[in-house]
Scaffold this motif. Structure first.
Motif, PDB file in Angstrom:
ATOM      1  N   SER A 138      41.695   6.368  35.710  1.00 33.23           N
ATOM      2  CA  SER A 138      42.487   5.441  35.131  1.00 33.23           C
ATOM      3  C   SER A 138      43.688   6.266  34.248  1.00 33.23           C
ATOM      4  CB  SER A 138      41.742   4.461  34.143  1.00 33.23           C
ATOM      5  OG  SER A 138      40.833   3.569  34.739  1.00 33.23           O
ATOM      6  N   VAL A 170      41.255   1.369  28.877  1.00 32.00           N
ATOM      7  CA  VAL A 170      41.261   1.386  30.265  1.00 32.00           C
ATOM      8  C   VAL A 170      40.322   0.657  30.888  1.00 32.00           C
ATOM      9  CG1 VAL A 170      42.730   3.342  30.470  1.00 32.00           C
ATOM     10  CG2 VAL A 170      39.999   3.485  30.606  1.00 32.00           C
ATOM     11  N   ARG A 227      46.269  -3.155  36.210  1.00 33.23           N
ATOM     12  CA  ARG A 227      45.131  -2.380  35.866  1.00 33.23           C
ATOM     13  C   ARG A 227      45.255  -0.991  35.807  1.00 33.23           C
ATOM     14  NH1 ARG A 227      44.634  -5.903  33.538  1.00 33.23           N
ATOM     15  NH2 ARG A 227      43.248  -7.615  33.907  1.00 33.23           N
ATOM     16  N   ALA A 228      44.844  -0.290  34.922  1.00 38.77           N
ATOM     17  CA  ALA A 228      45.313   1.115  34.843  1.00 38.77           C
ATOM     18  C   ALA A 228      44.685   2.084  36.245  1.00 38.77           C
ATOM     19  CB  ALA A 228      44.477   1.697  33.557  1.00 38.77           C
ATOM     20  N   PHE A 229      43.627   1.552  36.680  1.00 43.83           N
ATOM     21  CA  PHE A 229      43.164   2.392  37.780  1.00 43.83           C
ATOM     22  C   PHE A 229      43.975   2.215  39.116  1.00 43.83           C
ATOM     23  CE2 PHE A 229      40.649  -1.586  37.890  1.00 43.83           C
ATOM     24  CZ  PHE A 229      41.052  -2.090  39.243  1.00 43.83           C
TER      25      PHE A 229
END
Length: 288
Positions: free
Chosen positions: A95, A108, A127-129
């Protein structure tokens, strides 16, 4: 160990002034007819009002063209840190923790919202990932600093990063690139674009794959190390030009990550270490 796959399908219909946005993706810069007139004019769409010159856009922003990204070796948002003022990025597992002017979030987890947004061809990457995906046939990247909530929503408190894809061309183009490095680094990139029906229907296809051995060895016998790379993706685009003012672009992409990450946070921004970090403090021993 993290295994993830993602598939996206985006359809965009551009009419009127928005047509200029799609056409601007074919060329990120336009040179002045007379070199003595001044700096090159860089075209951006950061204000969502059509194509304007970066020099005339009332926003603190940095813009990077395809050539600039290629020459600097920037393959994803991690590499923008060395190019962009006030941008800092950390990584926790897969992330991204993006900070602009010191504003960002290290939350995250699933369901959390960032304080710096990322847009891919106008589609919000929530989304951070998903924010470490490699650049594929990118026309330009725009980094907007400062609050951008009016144009980009409530999560753009620190700023936003716009990634704009290169539009399919009406003339045949192709490019292939291979990068090798230590720790068995291998990165392959390819791009092909051209007309299916001249003047009416254009298409492009781009691929990317990166692999390298772990940066951290595992002391447990028979277990794999950490911080390796094994990911790639494919993107296809089709552009239908109905009239001079109406065109439709459909994009589909597929990506895969199969990597081993550690759970600690890494600061990706380059910085000068404190002098004591590289020093050894040891009192002098004397015998009576």
């Amino acid at each position: 160990m993290i295994h993830s796959k993602s598939i996206r399908l985006v359809c965009v219909l551009a009419i009127g002034i928005l047509t200029g946005t799609a056409r601007a993706q074919q060329s990120t810069t336009t040179s002045s007819s007379d070199a003595s007139e001044g700096l090159q004019e860089i075209l951006v769409t950061a204000t969502k009002t059509g194509t304007t010159a970066a020099q005339k856009t009332p926003i603190a922003l940095s813009v990077y063209s395809t050539d600039q990204l290629s020459n600097s070796g920037a393959n994803n948002v991690k590499d923008l840190v060395a190019l962009t003022p006030s941008l800092n990025i950390s990584q926790t597992t897969a992330s991204a923790e993006i900070f602009i002017r010191g504003i960002g979030s290290n939350n995250v987890f699933n369901g959390s919202d960032p304080d710096v947004t990322m847009q891919l061809d106008g589609v919000y990457i929530a989304r951070a990932f998903s924010q470490f995906a490699d650049f594929l046939d990118v026309s330009r990247v725009e980094v907007l600093r400062g609050p951008q909530g009016t144009l980009y929503g409530r999560n753009a408190v620190g700023g936003t990063i716009n990634i704009i894809s290169r539009a399919p061309t009406d003339d045949f183009e192709s490019k292939a690139q291979v990068t090798l490095g230590n720790l068995s680094l291998l990165q392959t990139q390819g791009y092909v674009s051209g007309p299916l029906v001249k003047g009416l229907l254009d298409a492009s296809l781009s691929v990317n794959y990166v692999t390298h051995s772990p940066w951290e060895d595992n002391l447990v016998a028979g277990q794999s190390g950490l911080v390796d790379a094994n990911h790639g993706g494919v993107r296809g685009q089709i552009r239908l030009r109905l009239t001079d003012k109406v065109e439709m672009t459909t994009r589909a992409d597929w990506s895969k990550f199969d990597e081993s990450f550690d759970s600690s946070t890494h600061l990706l921004a380059p910085y000068a270490p404190a002098p004591l970090v590289l020093s050894v403090i040891q009192p002098e021993l004397t015998c009576a």
